[in-house]
Design an enzyme around this catalytic site. Structure first.
Site, short mmCIF file in Angstrom:
data_model
loop_
_atom_site.label_atom_id
_atom_site.label_comp_id
_atom_site.label_asym_id
_atom_site.label_seq_id
_atom_site.Cartn_x
_atom_site.Cartn_y
_atom_site.Cartn_z
CE LYS A 179 51.35 -30.52 -12.10
NZ LYS A 179 51.40 -32.00 -12.06
CG ASP A 213 58.79 -37.90 -15.21
OD1 ASP A 213 59.05 -39.00 -14.70
OD2 ASP A 213 59.56 -37.30 -15.98
CG ASP A 251 53.02 -35.38 -11.60
OD1 ASP A 251 53.07 -34.53 -12.50
OD2 ASP A 251 54.03 -35.96 -11.17
CG ASP A 308 56.73 -37.11 -8.33
OD1 ASP A 308 55.94 -36.62 -9.16
OD2 ASP A 308 57.96 -36.96 -8.41
#
Length: 257
Positions: free
Chosen positions: A185, A12, A10, A210
């Protein structure tokens, strides 16, 4: 840690937070490269082209190329083309920004058809209007397949949580009476398409992110191992009593390759 063949990472909250660099994330990418490990940045962002993502990463100290970027826009075109049964132009009505539009019109199989499209595709659009909803709703009611590039209801920003693509899709779903097929996702479609493209078995891949609701659940849904890094949205307290990821680390420096 298991010797994974492919790392799906990922952006951000994992590599950067908005304009701020997450140094441990950058160091992790450099370690992967030094060991010649295969990796891809798997983002839910549909507003940027792969080249725009590459340019943003360069500002955070990562020099990569578009072969290491995979977006829901790319997965959406692959998904629709995999469903095509006839060798003819595929009419689409698109709601979205440059990332979505540029990806679709790289493929000569698609043509813009707001009147009678085979597919209505909705990506994040900061110029989302009633007129666009009206066209999309009408097309879906006439039989067009409704696709949402991702289901993110909100997007974090310096101004707080902003409406995301899932919110746009929810309005069209309510008006049309039809729920979308989501590609990004946490849906498994984007992961399965990516693994097929990379010729990688699910047991040989690791999803790193995250956000429990998107990154980690994408792993659950596709049966790919997951690593939750606590540098972004999700904290340990947030997942107490929930299904646990394969691995949890405070930052990506803690991963032993």
């Amino acid at each position: 840690m298991k010797d994974y063949r492919l790392f799906l990472i990922d952006l951000d909250g994992t590599i950067y937070r908005g304009q701020d660099t997450i140094a441990s994330g950058v160091r992790f990418i450099k370690r992967l490269e030094s060991l010649e490990k295969d990796y891809l940045f798997l983002t839910n962002n549909t507003t940027r082209t792969p080249q725009m993502v590459v340019e943003k990463l360069a500002k955070h100290g990562i020099n990569t190329d578009i072969s290491h970027i995979y977006t829901p826009c790319m997965a959406t075109t692959s998904y629709i083309l995999s469903q095509a049964k006839e060798n003819k132009k595929i009419g689409v009505y698109l709601i979205g920004q440059v990332g979505l539009w540029s990806e679709f019109f790289k493929h000569p199989e698609f043509e813009l058809n707001p009147n009678d499209p085979a597919y209505v595709v909705v990506g994040m659009d900061t110029d989302f209007t009633y007129h666009k909803v009206q066209i999309a709703t009408s097309a879906i009611r006439k039989g067009a397949i409704f696709i949402g590039t991702n289901a993110d209801l909100n997007l974090p920003s310096e101004k707080g949580l902003l409406p995301g693509n899932g919110s746009q899709c929810a309005m069209i779903a309510a008006a049309s009476g039809c729920e979308p097929i989501y590609i990004g996702k946490p849906a498994k479609i984007i992961v399965e398409l990516l693994l097929k493209q990379r010729n990688c078995l699910k047991e040989d891949a690791l999803i790193i992110g995250d956000n429990y609701e998107t990154d980690i659940k994408a792993g659950f849904n596709s049966q790919v191992d997951q690593l939750l890094v606590l540098t972004g949205i999700t904290k340990k307290v947030d997942i107490q009593g929930k299904r646990q990821p394969t691995l949890i680390v405070n930052n990506l420096d803690e991963i032993k390759l």
